[in-house]
Scaffold this active site. Structure first.
Site, PDB file in Angstrom:
ATOM      1  N   SER A  67     -55.723  28.184 -42.763  1.00  0.00           N
ATOM      2  CA  SER A  67     -55.228  27.200 -41.786  1.00  0.00           C
ATOM      3  C   SER A  67     -54.257  27.840 -40.794  1.00  0.00           C
ATOM      4  O   SER A  67     -53.593  28.841 -41.087  1.00  0.00           O
ATOM      5  CB  SER A  67     -54.519  26.054 -42.510  1.00  0.00           C
ATOM      6  OG  SER A  67     -55.402  25.385 -43.383  1.00  0.00           O
TER       7      SER A  67
HETATM    8  N1  SAM Z   1     -55.308  26.173 -48.159  1.00  0.00           N
HETATM    9  C1  SAM Z   1     -56.154  27.220 -47.651  1.00  0.00           C
HETATM   10  C2  SAM Z   1     -55.396  28.456 -47.270  1.00  0.00           C
HETATM   11  O1  SAM Z   1     -54.160  28.467 -47.372  1.00  0.00           O
HETATM   12  O2  SAM Z   1     -56.063  29.443 -46.924  1.00  0.00           O
HETATM   13  C3  SAM Z   1     -57.019  26.783 -46.488  1.00  0.00           C
HETATM   14  C4  SAM Z   1     -58.111  25.957 -46.947  1.00  0.00           C
HETATM   15  S1  SAM Z   1     -59.572  25.869 -45.987  1.00  0.00           S
HETATM   16  C5  SAM Z   1     -59.003  25.159 -44.496  1.00  0.00           C
HETATM   17  C6  SAM Z   1     -60.342  24.532 -46.921  1.00  0.00           C
HETATM   18  C7  SAM Z   1     -60.778  24.929 -48.301  1.00  0.00           C
HETATM   19  O3  SAM Z   1     -61.150  23.737 -48.997  1.00  0.00           O
HETATM   20  C8  SAM Z   1     -61.992  25.843 -48.317  1.00  0.00           C
HETATM   21  O4  SAM Z   1     -61.693  26.999 -49.047  1.00  0.00           O
HETATM   22  C9  SAM Z   1     -63.064  25.001 -49.009  1.00  0.00           C
HETATM   23  O5  SAM Z   1     -63.974  25.765 -49.779  1.00  0.00           O
HETATM   24  C10 SAM Z   1     -62.220  24.081 -49.865  1.00  0.00           C
HETATM   25  N2  SAM Z   1     -62.857  22.829 -50.280  1.00  0.00           N
HETATM   26  C11 SAM Z   1     -63.702  22.010 -49.594  1.00  0.00           C
HETATM   27  N3  SAM Z   1     -64.036  20.959 -50.356  1.00  0.00           N
HETATM   28  C12 SAM Z   1     -63.382  21.096 -51.544  1.00  0.00           C
HETATM   29  C13 SAM Z   1     -63.342  20.334 -52.759  1.00  0.00           C
HETATM   30  N4  SAM Z   1     -64.012  19.190 -52.910  1.00  0.00           N
HETATM   31  N5  SAM Z   1     -62.569  20.791 -53.766  1.00  0.00           N
HETATM   32  C14 SAM Z   1     -61.857  21.938 -53.651  1.00  0.00           C
HETATM   33  N6  SAM Z   1     -61.884  22.706 -52.538  1.00  0.00           N
HETATM   34  C15 SAM Z   1     -62.623  22.296 -51.492  1.00  0.00           C
END
Ligand code: SAM
Length: 222
Positions: A67
């Protein structure tokens, strides 16, 4: 392979990023301190590391992103973390957000849907000495076995507020979650005043990758 070196150039770039976050309205000293301490370039592929201190989201592989720093600062400020609080993060991704929460003294439980990211990030955070609990699975359902949580942060865009997450929030707990369509989401903060009284606040628009899973988007529809 990225060398884990935090030079005075990186430190200077990080300080400039913190100054930018302050100009954009981030005031919580604990958030700014943690972001000034954790080298964001460690979380980048070496080819992109020179961009680590721009206020932008970047790809981390598997179609996912780390992010934007402003987004991390904004969400973390809304959580209003106190040391020792039990925090659930949905969407571990690169591990950067989890690292910020850890440096602020939270007990972090983080869940990632993508198996490969889960494995890589778990190893990487442990190498950095960032001790959190990692899970692989559908975070839209939360972690019922570990509930209640003082704070819950969702770092992917949700179509609705997952009921399971509200359920797993402690009384006086806060859930910070971007909710909207697939391109734009409104940042929401839900505070559980009592089991039946939820205070709902909404903030600016953001743009996250989609939250997948049972209470998220269906991958086949994206
Ligand atoms: N918090 C992260 C960082 O600091 O790098 C950024 C996260 S990225 C914007 C969103 C993440 O949410 C992705 O890695 C994606 O695979 C994960 N994601 C999407 N749906 C999800 C779910 N139902 N449960 C857990 N993770 C999920």
């Amino acid at each position: 392979m990225l060398k884990l070196e935090d030079s005075y150039i990186h430190k200077g770039q990080r300080k400039s990023l913190i100054d930018l976050l302050k100009r954009k309205g981030i005031t919580d000293p604990a958030v700014l301190d943690a972001m000034n301490t954790l080298p964001r370039h460690f979380f980048f592929d070496s080819a992109l590391a020179s961009h680590a201190y721009e206020d932008k989201a970047f790809p981390i592989g598997e179609g996912q992103t780390i992010s934007q720093p402003y987004t991390v600062a904004f969400q973390t400020s809304l959580l209003d973390i106190s040391p020792g609080e039990k925090v659930l993060e949905i969407g571990t991704g690169s591990g950067y957000q989890a690292g910020i929460l850890y440096l602020m003294g939270a007990q972090v439980h983080s869940i990632e849907y993508n198996q490969k990211l889960y494995e890589t990030t778990k190893k990487f955070l442990s190498k950095l000495g960032i001790r959190i609990k990692h899970y692989c699975g559908d975070g839209s359902l939360g972690l019922p076995d570990k509930a209640p949580f003082d704070k819950i942060i969702v770092t992917a865009g949700a179509p609705v507020v997952p009921k399971a997450l509200l359920h797993q929030l402690a009384v006086n707990g806060k859930l910070v979650i971007p909710v909207g369509d697939r391109t734009t989401q409104k940042m929401m903060r839900l505070t559980k005043k009592s089991p039946k009284n939820i205070l709902q606040e909404s903030f600016d628009n953001f743009s996250f990758v989609p939250l997948l899973g049972e209470e998220g988007w269906n991958k086949a529809d994206l």
